[in-house]
Every structure is written in structure tokens, then in C-alpha cells.
Design a protein around this motif. Structure first.
Motif, PDB file in Angstrom:
ATOM      1  N   VAL A  25      98.158  49.630 -22.873  1.00 43.67           N
ATOM      2  CA  VAL A  25      97.671  50.637 -21.921  1.00 43.67           C
ATOM      3  C   VAL A  25      98.522  50.718 -20.658  1.00 43.67           C
ATOM      4  O   VAL A  25      98.443  51.703 -19.920  1.00 43.67           O
ATOM      5  N   SER A  26      99.346  49.695 -20.402  1.00 41.72           N
ATOM      6  CA  SER A  26     100.250  49.724 -19.248  1.00 41.72           C
ATOM      7  C   SER A  26     101.488  48.918 -19.573  1.00 41.72           C
ATOM      8  O   SER A  26     101.430  47.936 -20.332  1.00 41.72           O
ATOM      9  N   THR A  27     102.615  49.312 -19.003  1.00 39.81           N
ATOM     10  CA  THR A  27     103.869  48.564 -19.153  1.00 39.81           C
ATOM     11  C   THR A  27     104.583  48.517 -17.820  1.00 39.81           C
ATOM     12  O   THR A  27     104.464  49.428 -17.002  1.00 39.81           O
ATOM     13  N   TRP A  28     105.314  47.433 -17.615  1.00 40.28           N
ATOM     14  CA  TRP A  28     106.167  47.278 -16.437  1.00 40.28           C
ATOM     15  C   TRP A  28     107.483  46.671 -16.888  1.00 40.28           C
ATOM     16  O   TRP A  28     107.518  45.747 -17.710  1.00 40.28           O
ATOM     17  N   GLY A  29     108.588  47.188 -16.376  1.00 41.41           N
ATOM     18  CA  GLY A  29     109.894  46.616 -16.712  1.00 41.41           C
ATOM     19  C   GLY A  29     110.269  46.883 -18.156  1.00 41.41           C
ATOM     20  O   GLY A  29     109.908  47.896 -18.752  1.00 41.41           O
ATOM     21  N   SER A  30     110.980  45.939 -18.755  1.00 42.17           N
ATOM     22  CA  SER A  30     111.521  46.115 -20.106  1.00 42.17           C
ATOM     23  C   SER A  30     110.498  45.717 -21.153  1.00 42.17           C
ATOM     24  O   SER A  30     110.685  44.751 -21.901  1.00 42.17           O
ATOM     25  N   ALA A  31     109.404  46.452 -21.219  1.00 40.48           N
ATOM     26  CA  ALA A  31     108.373  46.175 -22.207  1.00 40.48           C
ATOM     27  C   ALA A  31     108.879  46.516 -23.602  1.00 40.48           C
ATOM     28  O   ALA A  31     109.566  47.526 -23.791  1.00 40.48           O
ATOM     29  N   PRO A  32     108.557  45.686 -24.606  1.00 38.61           N
ATOM     30  CA  PRO A  32     109.096  45.884 -25.951  1.00 38.61           C
ATOM     31  C   PRO A  32     108.489  47.044 -26.718  1.00 38.61           C
ATOM     32  O   PRO A  32     109.093  47.549 -27.659  1.00 38.61           O
ATOM     33  N   ARG A  33     107.271  47.467 -26.347  1.00 40.32           N
ATOM     34  CA  ARG A  33     106.622  48.581 -27.030  1.00 40.32           C
ATOM     35  C   ARG A  33     106.078  49.552 -25.988  1.00 40.32           C
ATOM     36  O   ARG A  33     105.613  49.145 -24.926  1.00 40.32           O
ATOM     37  N   PRO A  34     106.116  50.849 -26.256  1.00 38.02           N
ATOM     38  CA  PRO A  34     105.674  51.831 -25.256  1.00 38.02           C
ATOM     39  C   PRO A  34     104.155  51.885 -25.121  1.00 38.02           C
ATOM     40  O   PRO A  34     103.411  51.403 -25.988  1.00 38.02           O
ATOM     41  N   ARG A  35     103.711  52.476 -24.021  1.00 39.38           N
ATOM     42  CA  ARG A  35     102.280  52.718 -23.823  1.00 39.38           C
ATOM     43  C   ARG A  35     101.738  53.522 -25.000  1.00 39.38           C
ATOM     44  O   ARG A  35     102.375  54.439 -25.496  1.00 39.38           O
ATOM     45  N   GLY A  36     100.529  53.173 -25.407  1.00 35.84           N
ATOM     46  CA  GLY A  36      99.915  53.879 -26.522  1.00 35.84           C
ATOM     47  C   GLY A  36     100.134  53.221 -27.865  1.00 35.84           C
ATOM     48  O   GLY A  36      99.525  53.630 -28.859  1.00 35.84           O
ATOM     49  N   SER A  37     101.000  52.197 -27.920  1.00 34.49           N
ATOM     50  CA  SER A  37     101.255  51.509 -29.195  1.00 34.49           C
ATOM     51  C   SER A  37     100.010  50.754 -29.636  1.00 34.49           C
ATOM     52  O   SER A  37      99.365  50.080 -28.838  1.00 34.49           O
ATOM     53  N   HIS A  38      99.705  50.851 -30.915  1.00 33.01           N
ATOM     54  CA  HIS A  38      98.510  50.224 -31.468  1.00 33.01           C
ATOM     55  C   HIS A  38      98.854  49.062 -32.403  1.00 33.01           C
ATOM     56  O   HIS A  38      99.922  49.016 -33.019  1.00 33.01           O
ATOM     57  N   MET A  39      97.881  48.175 -32.533  1.00 27.85           N
ATOM     58  CA  MET A  39      97.845  47.161 -33.577  1.00 27.85           C
ATOM     59  C   MET A  39      96.395  47.090 -34.030  1.00 27.85           C
ATOM     60  O   MET A  39      95.489  46.951 -33.199  1.00 27.85           O
ATOM     61  N   ILE A  40      96.150  47.238 -35.317  1.00 25.88           N
ATOM     62  CA  ILE A  40      94.786  47.191 -35.825  1.00 25.88           C
ATOM     63  C   ILE A  40      94.613  45.930 -36.653  1.00 25.88           C
ATOM     64  O   ILE A  40      95.518  45.545 -37.419  1.00 25.88           O
ATOM     65  N   VAL A  41      93.471  45.259 -36.479  1.00 27.00           N
ATOM     66  CA  VAL A  41      93.211  43.978 -37.132  1.00 27.00           C
ATOM     67  C   VAL A  41      91.929  44.075 -37.953  1.00 27.00           C
ATOM     68  O   VAL A  41      90.878  44.471 -37.435  1.00 27.00           O
ATOM     69  N   HIS A  42      92.039  43.734 -39.229  1.00 25.72           N
ATOM     70  CA  HIS A  42      90.902  43.716 -40.146  1.00 25.72           C
ATOM     71  C   HIS A  42      90.164  42.394 -39.995  1.00 25.72           C
ATOM     72  O   HIS A  42      90.753  41.373 -39.611  1.00 25.72           O
ATOM     73  N   ALA A  43      88.873  42.376 -40.316  1.00 24.82           N
ATOM     74  CA  ALA A  43      88.078  41.153 -40.203  1.00 24.82           C
ATOM     75  C   ALA A  43      88.611  40.031 -41.080  1.00 24.82           C
ATOM     76  O   ALA A  43      88.409  38.843 -40.779  1.00 24.82           O
ATOM     77  N   ASP A  44      89.298  40.368 -42.179  1.00 26.72           N
ATOM     78  CA  ASP A  44      89.828  39.329 -43.069  1.00 26.72           C
ATOM     79  C   ASP A  44      91.190  38.800 -42.628  1.00 26.72           C
ATOM     80  O   ASP A  44      91.795  37.972 -43.308  1.00 26.72           O
ATOM     81  N   GLY A  45      91.684  39.273 -41.477  1.00 22.87           N
ATOM     82  CA  GLY A  45      92.944  38.764 -40.941  1.00 22.87           C
ATOM     83  C   GLY A  45      94.130  39.672 -41.151  1.00 22.87           C
ATOM     84  O   GLY A  45      95.183  39.480 -40.536  1.00 22.87           O
ATOM     85  N   ARG A  46      94.012  40.649 -42.004  1.00 19.34           N
ATOM     86  CA  ARG A  46      95.121  41.590 -42.190  1.00 19.34           C
ATOM     87  C   ARG A  46      95.335  42.391 -40.901  1.00 19.34           C
ATOM     88  O   ARG A  46      94.391  42.630 -40.148  1.00 19.34           O
ATOM     89  N   PHE A  47      96.559  42.804 -40.663  1.00 16.19           N
ATOM     90  CA  PHE A  47      96.815  43.639 -39.491  1.00 16.19           C
ATOM     91  C   PHE A  47      97.963  44.592 -39.776  1.00 16.19           C
ATOM     92  O   PHE A  47      98.746  44.396 -40.703  1.00 16.19           O
ATOM     93  N   GLU A  48      98.046  45.612 -38.954  1.00 12.70           N
ATOM     94  CA  GLU A  48      99.119  46.600 -39.066  1.00 12.70           C
ATOM     95  C   GLU A  48      99.484  47.034 -37.664  1.00 12.70           C
ATOM     96  O   GLU A  48      98.635  47.110 -36.773  1.00 12.70           O
ATOM     97  N   GLY A  49     100.772  47.308 -37.449  1.00 12.96           N
ATOM     98  CA  GLY A  49     101.239  47.752 -36.153  1.00 12.96           C
ATOM     99  C   GLY A  49     101.667  46.600 -35.272  1.00 12.96           C
ATOM    100  O   GLY A  49     101.687  45.432 -35.688  1.00 12.96           O
TER     101      GLY A  49
END
Length: 307
Positions: A25-49
Motif C-alpha cells: 500500500v506504500s513504498t519509499w525508495g528502491s522498493a522491489p515491488r510497486p504499490r498495488g502488488s498482491h500476494m494471496i495465501v491459501h489456508a493450506d499454505g499455497r500462495f501466489e504473487g
């Protein structure tokens, strides 16, 4: 513009399962991913993004597990944290703030994913507003500490002319996650064997391009070297708010092309939108390198960076 295609695909596939959504939701300096980047996590531990390219994902997954288990949303800030920087932080510099919220009516309502998908399928942009004081997302405008994330239609490439450069360009676009259509009325050129995994369209280019209604997330590149095929495609592309329009050919052939298109009623300002000779000037030799130069110019245009 954050690339969240894989996250949106995962959210659709996991619909109905307990999940948590992390968002930069916020970045300062040389952030590796831009604002708005998502990561979704499933209850079983799987994730994407990804929210940091790997620096803080383990900590985010732990926070996501807590949120899925019923804990309140979390707003976490990461940066260079002296001795802990290599464990949980951003050793490359910069800072990010990440919201971790449940995929539920109390956080990011699952129906929002449906609305985003519907908008993207129709070539429209949708904005979701999140109240950072409550961790709840909505389509309604909000005042105060709110974060707005814009979801643009998927990036798309319409290649005119099923030639050798098109084969290389289609492969590069696929690796970049750009949906590709190759358009050519010549059936002998347009075969699944030459273009595996690519949508093929044998309509005349002006009809085909107009049917795809190209917008800011679409690129149109003409490669056939046949004016009867390329010119109508360019006219159709310039009649729309196409994000990138490129045409293969020398400077001399493009000068002649401009004269033909002007005679067809294309305005000077629209003629200036054509990137020709197409691609960044990298001294490209051969189909693969020319395709690379085109892909680079296309991506630059998508990110509003003038080649």
C-alpha cells in the motif's frame, strides 16, 4: 501498474477457500515491488504473487495464517532493519508497507474478485478502495486513510502478419504474460504448428483489430510487409486508444506509409503515434533480436515510458 494477473487467476481457482490477501500500500525508495502488488495465501499454505520479490514473503505468510485463523488485519512496514535486515527486511534499500487482510466480507470481499474479473473481461478498468483504519475494501469512494488500487485490463498484443519475426515476438510476449493474437488472412502462414499456444485470427486485419477494441493495455504491431494487410490494420489501431502501435519497415518505407495513411484521412497527430521503424534501437539483427527490440518498446509504452 502492478502485475497481479497470476494472483487474480489463483483467487478465482481457490474461490470459497479461506484465504488472505497481502497488498503493497506504500513504498519509499528502491522498493522491489510497486504499490498495488498482491500476494494471496491459501489456508493450506499455497500462495501466489509477491510483495517484495522474496525478502519478506515468509513473514507475510505467517501474518496471513494468523488472519485466516481469525486475527484482525495487519498493516506491516518493512525496511533496512540493521541486524535483522537479512532476516525480515529489505537489504537492497527502500521501505514498503503491506496490508494483510482476510478474503471475506470483513476484509477483501470475494465478490470483488468477480467484479474485477468482469471488468477486465470487457476491457475496463476498475478501482477498489481500502480503508486502512479498518482493513476493509470496497468499490465505494472513501475519505481519510484510504488506499486505491487500480485493476487494468490484461495486456494484449495483436500481431499483424504471421511471419518469422512474429513467431519470435509471440514467444517473448507469452513469457511476459501478454495475451497474443496473430492476425493474417493468409491461411498458409497462419498455422498452429508455426504459432503453438497462440490465438490465430484469419480475418482481414481492419475487421479483426476493430473487433478486439484495443485500449491502453493493447499493442498492435504490423509485420507483414504487405501494404494491403498492414495499412488497414494501422488505420483500425489508430482509430482506437491503442496503447502501442508499431510498424515494421525502414525510415523510407515509413515515410511512404505516412503519405498513404494521410491520404486515407489519418491525422498528423495519429500518424505520430506509430513507432516506426518499430522497436528500440538496439542494433538488432535477425528475427529474434528484432522481436526483442519490439517487445522492449511495447513494455515501455505500457509503462508510459517513451522509447
Amino acid at each position: 501498474m502492478a502485475d497481479n494477473d497470476s494472483v487474480l487467476t489463483a483467487a478465482a481457482a481457490w474461490k470459497g477457500a479461506p484465504m488472505a490477501l497481502a497488498t503493497v500500500v506504500s513504498t519509499w525508495g528502491s522498493a522491489p515491488r510497486p504499490r498495488g502488488s498482491h500476494m494471496i495465501v491459501h489456508a493450506d499454505g499455497r500462495f501466489e504473487g509477491s510483495v517484495s520479490g522474496g525478502c519478506v514473503e515468509s513473514d507475510i505468510m505467517a501474518a496471513a495464517a494468523d488472519v485466516i485463523a481469525g486475527a484482525p488485519f495487519q498493516l506491516k512496514r518493512y525496511g533496512v532493519a540493521d541486524a535483522a535486515a537479512w532476516e525480515v527486511g529489505l537489504p537492497c534499500g527502500g521501505e514498503i508497507e503491506v496490508l494483510v487482510q482476510p478474503v471475506s466480507a470483513e476484509g477483501f470481499d470475494p465478490e470483488l474478485f468477480d467484479r474485477i474479473g468482469e471488468a477486465r473481461d470487457t476491457g475496463q478498468t476498475l478501482s477498489v478502495t481500502t480503508d486502512l483504519s479498518t482493513g476493509q475494501s470496497t468499490l465505494r469512494p472513501l475519505e481519510g486513510a484510504a488506499f486505491i488500487n487500480r485493476y487494468d485490463p490484461p495486456r494484449r498484443l495483436l500481431i499483424i502478419g504471421a511471419v518469422q519475426i512474429a513467431q519470435a515476438l509471440a514467444g517473448l510476449a507469452r513469457e511476459l504474460g501478454i495475451a497474443t493474437v496473430v492476425i493474417d488472412p493468409r491461411a498458409r502462414f497462419l498455422t498452429a504448428e508455426r504459432f503453438p499456444g497462440v490465438t490465430l485470427d484469419d480475418r482481414w486485419p481492419d475487421d479483426a483489430v476493430a473487433a478486439y477494441a484495443p485500449g491502453s493495455s493493447t499493442a498492435v504491431v504490423t509485420l507483414s510487409h504487405d501494404t494491403k494487410i498492414d495499412d488497414p490494420a494501422l488505420i483500425a489501431a489508430l482509430a482506437a486508444p491503442t496503447g502501442y502501435v508499431g510498424a515494421l519497415g525502414s525510415r523510407r518505407s515509413h515515410a511512404a506509409r505516412r503519405e498513404r495513411l494521410a491520404a486515407a484521412g489519418i491525422a498528423q497527430a495519429d500518424l505520430d503515434r506509430i513507432d516506426a521503424p518499430v522497436g528500440l534501437d538496439i542494433g538488432a539483427i535477425g528475427p529474434a533480436e528484432i522481436a526483442l527490440s519490439i517487445a522492449a518498446a511495447m513494455v515501455a509504452a505500457f509503462h508510459a515510458k517513451v522509447p
